[in-house]
Write a protein that holds these residues in place. Sequence first.
Motif, PDB file in Angstrom:
ATOM      1  N   ILE A 142      35.729 -97.158  43.920  1.00  0.00           N
ATOM      2  CA  ILE A 142      35.076 -96.592  45.184  1.00  0.00           C
ATOM      3  C   ILE A 142      34.718 -94.839  46.052  1.00  0.00           C
ATOM      4  O   ILE A 142      33.580 -94.813  46.147  1.00  0.00           O
ATOM      5  N   LEU A 143      36.462 -94.680  46.692  1.00  0.00           N
ATOM      6  CA  LEU A 143      36.456 -93.812  46.857  1.00  0.00           C
ATOM      7  C   LEU A 143      35.941 -92.678  46.301  1.00  0.00           C
ATOM      8  O   LEU A 143      35.185 -91.826  46.893  1.00  0.00           O
ATOM      9  N   GLY A 144      35.804 -92.548  44.280  1.00  0.00           N
ATOM     10  CA  GLY A 144      35.387 -91.427  44.669  1.00  0.00           C
ATOM     11  C   GLY A 144      33.912 -91.714  44.305  1.00  0.00           C
ATOM     12  O   GLY A 144      33.564 -90.938  44.378  1.00  0.00           O
ATOM     13  N   PHE A 145      33.027 -92.354  44.508  1.00  0.00           N
ATOM     14  CA  PHE A 145      31.886 -93.019  44.335  1.00  0.00           C
ATOM     15  C   PHE A 145      31.675 -92.298  45.342  1.00  0.00           C
ATOM     16  O   PHE A 145      30.514 -91.130  45.485  1.00  0.00           O
ATOM     17  N   THR A 146      31.919 -92.936  46.426  1.00  0.00           N
ATOM     18  CA  THR A 146      31.583 -92.156  48.219  1.00  0.00           C
ATOM     19  C   THR A 146      31.472 -90.871  48.134  1.00  0.00           C
ATOM     20  O   THR A 146      30.643 -90.380  48.695  1.00  0.00           O
ATOM     21  N   ILE A 147      32.712 -90.626  47.527  1.00  0.00           N
ATOM     22  CA  ILE A 147      33.471 -88.842  48.155  1.00  0.00           C
ATOM     23  C   ILE A 147      33.074 -87.916  47.090  1.00  0.00           C
ATOM     24  O   ILE A 147      31.710 -87.386  47.316  1.00  0.00           O
ATOM     25  N   PHE A 148      33.551 -88.054  45.722  1.00  0.00           N
ATOM     26  CA  PHE A 148      33.421 -87.246  44.851  1.00  0.00           C
ATOM     27  C   PHE A 148      31.257 -87.275  44.171  1.00  0.00           C
ATOM     28  O   PHE A 148      31.181 -86.008  44.318  1.00  0.00           O
ATOM     29  N   VAL A 149      31.699 -88.285  44.071  1.00  0.00           N
ATOM     30  CA  VAL A 149      30.002 -88.150  42.774  1.00  0.00           C
ATOM     31  C   VAL A 149      29.007 -87.734  44.290  1.00  0.00           C
ATOM     32  O   VAL A 149      27.849 -86.510  43.569  1.00  0.00           O
ATOM     33  N   ARG A 150      28.555 -88.620  45.322  1.00  0.00           N
ATOM     34  CA  ARG A 150      27.819 -87.791  46.408  1.00  0.00           C
ATOM     35  C   ARG A 150      28.227 -86.198  46.227  1.00  0.00           C
ATOM     36  O   ARG A 150      27.258 -85.231  46.524  1.00  0.00           O
ATOM     37  N   PHE A 151      29.374 -86.119  47.243  1.00  0.00           N
ATOM     38  CA  PHE A 151      29.418 -84.222  47.199  1.00  0.00           C
ATOM     39  C   PHE A 151      28.748 -83.528  46.083  1.00  0.00           C
ATOM     40  O   PHE A 151      28.389 -82.616  45.874  1.00  0.00           O
ATOM     41  N   ILE A 152      28.968 -84.511  44.816  1.00  0.00           N
ATOM     42  CA  ILE A 152      28.470 -83.637  43.227  1.00  0.00           C
ATOM     43  C   ILE A 152      27.518 -82.779  43.074  1.00  0.00           C
ATOM     44  O   ILE A 152      26.797 -82.003  43.601  1.00  0.00           O
ATOM     45  N   ARG A 153      26.866 -84.281  43.517  1.00  0.00           N
ATOM     46  CA  ARG A 153      25.634 -84.486  43.501  1.00  0.00           C
ATOM     47  C   ARG A 153      25.103 -83.703  44.341  1.00  0.00           C
ATOM     48  O   ARG A 153      23.791 -82.841  44.543  1.00  0.00           O
ATOM     49  N   ALA A 154      24.888 -83.232  45.617  1.00  0.00           N
ATOM     50  CA  ALA A 154      24.669 -82.746  46.839  1.00  0.00           C
ATOM     51  C   ALA A 154      25.057 -81.012  46.867  1.00  0.00           C
ATOM     52  O   ALA A 154      24.463 -80.747  47.537  1.00  0.00           O
ATOM     53  N   VAL A 155      26.451 -80.157  46.114  1.00  0.00           N
ATOM     54  CA  VAL A 155      26.291 -79.287  46.255  1.00  0.00           C
ATOM     55  C   VAL A 155      25.230 -78.430  44.592  1.00  0.00           C
ATOM     56  O   VAL A 155      25.458 -77.718  43.956  1.00  0.00           O
ATOM     57  N   GLY A 156      24.369 -79.805  44.172  1.00  0.00           N
ATOM     58  CA  GLY A 156      24.126 -79.751  43.272  1.00  0.00           C
ATOM     59  C   GLY A 156      24.201 -79.266  41.494  1.00  0.00           C
ATOM     60  O   GLY A 156      24.107 -78.875  40.871  1.00  0.00           O
ATOM     61  N   ALA A 167      33.565 -85.361  38.378  1.00  0.00           N
ATOM     62  CA  ALA A 167      33.809 -86.882  39.243  1.00  0.00           C
ATOM     63  C   ALA A 167      35.321 -87.433  38.843  1.00  0.00           C
ATOM     64  O   ALA A 167      35.584 -87.681  39.635  1.00  0.00           O
ATOM     65  N   GLY A 168      35.290 -88.434  37.723  1.00  0.00           N
ATOM     66  CA  GLY A 168      35.711 -88.980  36.407  1.00  0.00           C
ATOM     67  C   GLY A 168      37.659 -88.468  37.116  1.00  0.00           C
ATOM     68  O   GLY A 168      38.374 -88.757  37.869  1.00  0.00           O
ATOM     69  N   GLY A 169      37.582 -86.711  37.012  1.00  0.00           N
ATOM     70  CA  GLY A 169      38.661 -86.270  36.581  1.00  0.00           C
ATOM     71  C   GLY A 169      38.993 -86.242  38.208  1.00  0.00           C
ATOM     72  O   GLY A 169      40.977 -86.602  38.852  1.00  0.00           O
TER      73      GLY A 169
END
Lengths: 303, 315
Positions: B140-154, B166-168
């Motif tokens: 959940i943490l990875g989804f809320t933080i890493f996935v969104r962040f990676i998406r946000a920075v394009g 994101a998985g790593g």
Amino acid sequence: MGEDQLTDSTTAAGPTIATGEARPAGRGVSVGSALRGTGRPAEPAQNTIFDVRGLRVFYGSFQAVADATMAIREHEITALIGPSGCGKTTVLRCFNRMNDLIDTARVEGTILYHGTDIYGEKVDPVEVRRRIGMVFQKPNPFPKSIYDNIAFGPRIAGYKGNMDDLVEESLTRAALWDEVSDKLKESAYALSGGQQQRLCIARAIATSPDVLLMDEPCSSLDPIATLRIEELMIELKRDYSIIIVTHNMQQAARVSDRTAFFTVDVKQTGMRTGRLVEFDATDAIFTNPREKQTEDYITGRFG
Amino acid sequence: MAARAATPSTADLVRQSIQGRRLGFGDIAFPAALLLALLFALLFLATLLVDIFAKSWSALSGRGWSVVSNPLTLNAETAGLWQSIMGSLGLVAVVALLAFPIGISAAVYLEEYAPDNRFTRLVNTNIRNLAGVPSIVYGILGFTIFVRFIRAVGAGGGVGGKNLLAGGLTLAALVLPIVIITSAEALRAVPQSIREAGFGVGATRWEVIRYHVVPYAAPGILTGTVLTLARAFGETAPLLLVGAATGFFSTGSGNLIDKTLGPYTALPVTIFSWARQPGADFRSLTAAAIVVLLVVLLTANAAAIILRNRYERKW
């Protein structure tokens, strides 16, 4: 400062005090050059190397040592004796700021080293330890080769000379060279306990210190190894000033020039605080002590 | 002997008193019960292994190496684990690059620099608590933080941020507390006397740590990190939340960055999805994938044991 009368360094000089032999010139840094100019000015007595004034040591709220004052001389062996818990090791570890490594330790008073307070604000404890080497109770060689054990200190100090020569010289002075000259690359852990302790002495003198602090260096050794270390200490005092903590009163009597006797005072709260009782020439301490407590201890009536 | 029997000698009395065993019920029953408990645990493991190997036999013997080297497909007769294994190795690489430097550094700070006060103890306790947090929570943490962040920075790479990176990152966050704890334990095992020896010859704290403490703790740290990687390799639940799926394949083409930011899958995730497929072929294939996973994990554990036995120092 209740012990002043006990530690009058100008009158208590015993017959065994070595008169300032010159240190061999050559390698090493000039002692105190980096320390001078800091701390308070002082006029120490002739050839006094450590002028300890009102030393108190605390661990948190616990007072380990109460108000010790004494003058330690160059090219002498000074023994710190006393029962367990009397603070003699704590005092020893003040001389090279080893107590700094304990978070809760706090040192009050001054220790003038060649006139400079080693607890002064501008003093770098690392520089202090380069000049004031230490040998510990249990031999603690690095898990490296014999050669690297000796070479580490000089290497980090930026020693530019021939390292092989320095290693040989240090091991020779520590009376270990003949036993290890053909296995310098072997692990220090392959050595016997007595050899390891001499290796630790060699390691300590490799950085050309001015003073050697020895914390019960023979307590984990057999009598033959102990004898060798004692002979070595007497040999080394020509070049170094040595302060030794020992549980063994015969050892203090055999090797030291001056002896400080500490005892432990137990307060009603259960707090045990070490106190310097008497500091004098070793002959005087063992044959004609001024304090009843000293006499009781050295005659085996307590401690 | 019989002639002296009237008054038993000391020797006779001693012999009588020390010979003969007096075993009570507890002396026999207690160890027997303990042994039974041990056998029970081993029985489960043995059953599992026998079952898996039996089921995997048809796939492994019939298909051989192609189970490992073929690409993922939905055809049970040709499907292989290649992308899954590559994906898992990619994840482990990201974990190694991120969690180890950060975790080991944190451990060195905690053990060598941090003052021993209430705050440090609080931090220590909480790191231990973090190590016990269920892995799905990290998902959940990875989804809320890493996935969104990676998406946000394009850097979403066409999968909206649910990529290998994101998985790593998620797995790295998951194992970070474990890396810190095992590294801290390895550092703590270096005796204080060695540090004092270093300080005693005039070394700075940095020199003591750089030349002594960390090198002497390295075998222990290494053992811990190998086991940590094995843990990351076998982790499934958090990856399901951050994009690992058999629906996406990271193909053999493209450069390293594209792969890192692209879709991915992982070995345990593949096992999860194959296990839900119908048919005997997929059952056998699933078992074969489990065998591959177990072989990797047991190899990692064996490597850790060998490292420890070979290099760990006894003080």
